[in-house]
Design a protein around this motif. Sequence first.
Motif, mmCIF file in Angstrom:
data_model
loop_
_atom_site.group_PDB
_atom_site.id
_atom_site.type_symbol
_atom_site.label_atom_id
_atom_site.label_comp_id
_atom_site.label_asym_id
_atom_site.label_seq_id
_atom_site.Cartn_x
_atom_site.Cartn_y
_atom_site.Cartn_z
ATOM 1 N N GLU B 117 -21.173 -11.366 25.067
ATOM 2 C CA GLU B 117 -20.569 -12.365 24.093
ATOM 3 C C GLU B 117 -20.823 -11.136 22.935
ATOM 4 O O GLU B 117 -20.006 -11.415 21.681
ATOM 5 C CB GLU B 117 -21.060 -13.358 24.036
ATOM 6 C CG GLU B 117 -20.426 -14.329 24.922
ATOM 7 C CD GLU B 117 -21.442 -15.774 25.133
ATOM 8 O OE1 GLU B 117 -20.726 -16.727 25.799
ATOM 9 O OE2 GLU B 117 -22.325 -15.977 24.605
ATOM 10 N N ALA B 118 -21.814 -10.456 22.571
ATOM 11 C CA ALA B 118 -22.014 -9.851 21.478
ATOM 12 C C ALA B 118 -21.264 -8.581 21.285
ATOM 13 O O ALA B 118 -21.260 -7.938 20.281
ATOM 14 C CB ALA B 118 -23.634 -9.473 21.288
ATOM 15 N N ASP B 120 -18.032 -6.201 20.687
ATOM 16 C CA ASP B 120 -16.833 -6.220 19.830
ATOM 17 C C ASP B 120 -15.705 -6.162 20.847
ATOM 18 O O ASP B 120 -15.563 -4.738 21.287
ATOM 19 C CB ASP B 120 -16.828 -5.259 18.702
ATOM 20 C CG ASP B 120 -15.828 -5.346 17.702
ATOM 21 O OD1 ASP B 120 -15.113 -6.316 18.086
ATOM 22 O OD2 ASP B 120 -16.050 -4.897 16.593
#
Lengths: 362, 231
Positions: B117-118, B120
């Motif tokens: 989820e982190a 980009d």
Amino acid sequence: MSLTVDLRHRFGAFALEVDFEAPEGITALFGRSGSGKTTVVNAVAGLLRPDTGRIAVEGVTVFDSGARVNLAPHRRRFGYVFQDARLFPHLDVAGNLAYGLRFSPRGAAGASLDEVADLLGLETLLGRRPGALSGGEKQRVAIGRALLSRPRMLLMDEPLAALDAARKSEILPYLERLRDRTGLPILYVSHAVAEVARLATTVVVLEGGRVVQAGPAEQVLSDPALVRQIGIREAGAVLPATVTRHHADGLSELAISGGRVFLPQIDLAQGERTRVRILAHDVILSRAAPEGLSALNILPATVIALREGSGPGVMVQMKCGTDRLLARITRRSADALGLAPGVGVHAVIKSVSVARIDVGGG
Amino acid sequence: MSWLGPEEWQAVGLSIKVAFWATLLSLPFGVLCAYALARWTFRGKMVLNGLIHLPLILPPVVTGYLLLMAFGRRGPVGEFLEAQLGLVLAFRWTGAVLAAAVMAFPLMVRAIRLGIEAVDVRLEEAAATLGAPAWAVFLTVTLPLILPGIVAGTALAAAKAMGEFGATITFVSNIPGETRTLPSAIYSFLQVPGGEAPALRLVAVSVAVALLALAASEWLARRAARRITGA
């Protein structure tokens, strides 16, 4: 070699409906933020799927809603230079550049990594990590990476917007070299008139999701009808010019179709072609040939049209040689001079009015 | 390290073996599930999420019993595995691997999912415009960027697998040399008179292993994080 874009897309209340051609050279997609520029580029790159339309480059259809063609981004072969560079943080500069090359089609012609590094001045950066680069350096690496993917065309979404003026003027010459040396067509998104005036061969003006004007840069940028989009302070004419002489007193003499202009020294050799941009509010008009004036540039011109705005000003469009000129004067002066289409005038421009950023190769 | 008796060595060795295989075998599934939960939208996503997290919430003995019902020699899956592959899980060390993997799985998935989820997404888009097909984008951009998450998830899962007790003892019992892992051995020593000394030694080993794993994962995660911040 050209790009054909014809698409319609809605999100919420915003409706995008554009149709334009981008021939060789740099085509600037010009408009304010929110005019739909980035949406168009993303649709061309395949990062956004428009509702309907057709996009083709060099005769290859990459999207056609009617024929159910929608190539994935990696099959379209558009090199995309994003505003925020988007370098891979886990790779160094050489790794980022090599990434472009890695997935380029086998046998596709194009510059080698060394040539690209040379073109963009990246030799000394190769071992560095993206985190250790300045904004301008990052953007140069991003351009190099896109070039090495051997694209059919380059897409650039406001590549200079995030940079300060010094970094901008550091990159502009590289973009000009790109345009002049590689022959790669470029779709260049920008809302900065100076950039567009310096780089673009073709300008497509977007407003509210529609194309309001498209054509050769000199014509579009000198169109008094576009003052609103360009901004009254930025309105002006772009004229092709040839460097004829550099004078000892620090001035350069350039020939334009309607005469000659003197500018503060520019670093182009004699005989090189360039463009000069003359802002409308820097032009003074005179009916009689002025004498005893400090301004060096006095160009004979013929009024083509006057366009009134909501304020006290009038935009005067003139023909000077085969080019157009724009002057912004008050309505009072226009009346006093009896300006009307067909009237002959002299346009007076101070040499120092032409800022360096407004002068570019091409 | 002669201060550990052969029985104790056996328990330590078995625990390491079980934890190693449990972690290694669940890692690909862990990455896949984490990716699916983080990126995909599909029917039954909530169900999958619930199933993965169930062992975290259920009493371990219940998980162990459910495993026994499904993977026991008379359980539907157990019967199939034995008939088709000759693989027996119940009361074997292989069963201990399954129990440890199931119990450690939610921890692994959570850590990796946070890592994904982190990432980009715009970097992945950039890779696609450079000509990389989806699988290559995953291998060359996503995977390197989620490495810290994978390291953290693997360390957590390995530590959990080393110490799994409730589900293991219910599913595969406590057979010396086969399923008597470190926690089961400590438990057994504590059940007999004079067992405090060997139990205490095993406790010391547990603490040492846990600290070592923590330090190693911290170091690896930091190294990986440094790599991807691009400094």
